[in-house]
Scaffold this motif. Sequence first.
Motif, short mmCIF file in Angstrom:
data_model
loop_
_atom_site.label_atom_id
_atom_site.label_comp_id
_atom_site.label_asym_id
_atom_site.label_seq_id
_atom_site.Cartn_x
_atom_site.Cartn_y
_atom_site.Cartn_z
N GLY A 1 9.43 -8.27 3.43
CA GLY A 1 9.65 -9.71 3.58
C GLY A 1 8.51 -10.53 3.01
N LEU A 2 7.50 -9.84 2.40
CA LEU A 2 6.37 -10.56 1.82
C LEU A 2 6.82 -11.40 0.63
N SER B 1 11.21 -2.43 -9.72
CA SER B 1 12.34 -1.53 -9.46
C SER B 1 12.87 -0.93 -10.75
N ALA B 2 13.00 -1.76 -11.78
CA ALA B 2 13.54 -1.27 -13.05
C ALA B 2 12.62 -0.24 -13.68
N PHE C 1 0.83 -1.20 0.00
CA PHE C 1 0.00 0.00 0.00
C PHE C 1 0.87 1.26 0.00
N MET C 2 1.99 1.24 0.71
CA MET C 2 2.89 2.39 0.72
C MET C 2 3.49 2.61 -0.67
N ALA C 3 3.90 1.53 -1.32
CA ALA C 3 4.44 1.65 -2.68
C ALA C 3 3.39 2.21 -3.63
N ALA C 4 2.15 1.73 -3.49
CA ALA C 4 1.06 2.22 -4.35
C ALA C 4 0.83 3.71 -4.12
N ALA C 5 0.82 4.13 -2.84
CA ALA C 5 0.57 5.54 -2.53
C ALA C 5 1.66 6.44 -3.11
N VAL D 1 11.11 1.30 -3.02
CA VAL D 1 11.81 0.98 -1.77
C VAL D 1 11.01 0.05 -0.87
N PRO D 2 9.72 0.32 -0.60
CA PRO D 2 8.98 -0.60 0.28
C PRO D 2 8.95 -2.03 -0.25
#
Length: 419
Positions: A179-180, A75-76, A12-16, A173-174
Amino acid sequence: MLSLVASAAAVFMAAALFIAGNMLLGTNVALRLSHEAYGAATIGLILTQYSVGFVAGTWFGPRLIRRAGHIRAFSALAAITGCAGLAYAIGIDGVFWALLRALNGFCGAILMVVLESWVNAHAKPQTRGRFLAVYMVTYYLAGAGGQLLVAAGDPADFRPYSLAAALLVLASVPLCLTGLQAPPPAEIRRLPLSLLMRVAPLGVAGAFAGGFASSAFYSLAPVHLARTGGSTGQVAAYMACAVLASMLLQYPAGRLGDRLDRRRMILLIALVAAAASLGIAALGQASIAALFLSSMLFTGVLACLYPSVLALTHDQLPGRDLVGANAALLSFWGIGQCTGPVIVAGAMSLLGPGGLYYGMAVVLIVFAAFVGLRLRTTPALLPSLQAPFAPTQATTPQIAEMDPRAPVGDEADGGGGPA
C-alpha cells in the motif's frame, strides 16, 4: 526507526528476493560454462555481458520508469529476467547465453533503480544513514543466501535455473501488493565525466579498479574453484563467505580514513587487496581454509575501495551535486566491470586458474602506484575538512540519494582541487 523500516518491509523483501535470485543465477551460469569446458576467455566474454547490460540499464531505465510507473516497470522486467533465467535451461550456446546475460543485466539495473528509488523515497533526511545501513545488510545477507542456494542442485540440471527464475519473479509480488505510495519518477543527475576526471582523477581510477576487480572476482572465482577441484557445495559456501565478508570492514576502514589523509587509506586498501589476491593464488590450492580466509580478506578489503574513493571525490567537490558526482563515478565503475572479466580471463588462459588473482593483483598494484604518485605531487586535504565516511554499495545512482552527506535537493555549484 523500526516503524520506518517496517513501513518499507515490502521493498526490502522485494530487494532480498531479487538479489538472492540474481546471485544464484550468476554463479550457476559460471559453473555450468566451466563444466561444459568452455575456455576461460570465452567464459569471461559471456559473463561480462551482464555488466554491459547493467550499465545500459542505468542509462535508459529511468526513461522507461517515467513512462510506465515503478510498479508496472518492476513487474514487467522481473517477468522478463525470470523468463531469461528459464531460457538458460534450453541448451548451451555461447552467443545465446551472452545475450541472456546482457538481458539479465539490463533488467537487473532497472529493477535496482526502482528498489533504491523506493527505499530512498521513504527515508527521512535525518534517518537516511540508518536506512542505508539496513538496505546494505539486506543486500549482503540476500546475496550470501543466493550463493548458498547454488548447492541446492547440479549446475547442469534445470532446477537451479527454475529456482532462480522463481525468486526473480516473486520479487514483484511484495511491490504489487504494497500500500506504499510509489516514489516520484527517477531522475539521474550526472556531472560531466570530463570534470570528474580533471577534479578527482584518483576517484575515477579507484572506481575503475574497484569495478574491474569486483566484476572479475564474482564472475570468475566460481570457475577458478571448480577447475581446481572444488565441489558445487564448496563453491556455494565460498561465494557466500566472500559476499558476507564484503560488509564487515567498510565501517571501521572508513572511520579510520576519516582520521587520516584519505588517500593513504585508499593506498592501504589497494595494497592489502593486491596482497590478498596474490595470497589466494599462492596458497589457495594448498588448503581450503587458506583459500576461504584469504578470499574473505580480499573481498572484505576490496569492498572498502569504492566508498572510500567516493568519499574522497566528495571531499574534492565541495558545493557540487554529490548525487550527480556519484552517478558519474559509477560510470567508471561500470567501465571497469565491463572490462575486468574479459581481461582477467585472458590471464587465466595464459597462466591457468590462478591467473584470475594475478590479473586482479596487477590492476590493484598499478592503481596503488598511481595513488602513491598523487600523494607525492598533490597536497593533502586536512582530515578536519573531509566529509564523514558513509558505507555504501556501488549499484545504481539512486543509492546516492540515501547518502547522508548529500543534502536534500543538492544543486549548488562550486569546485575543489584535484585529488
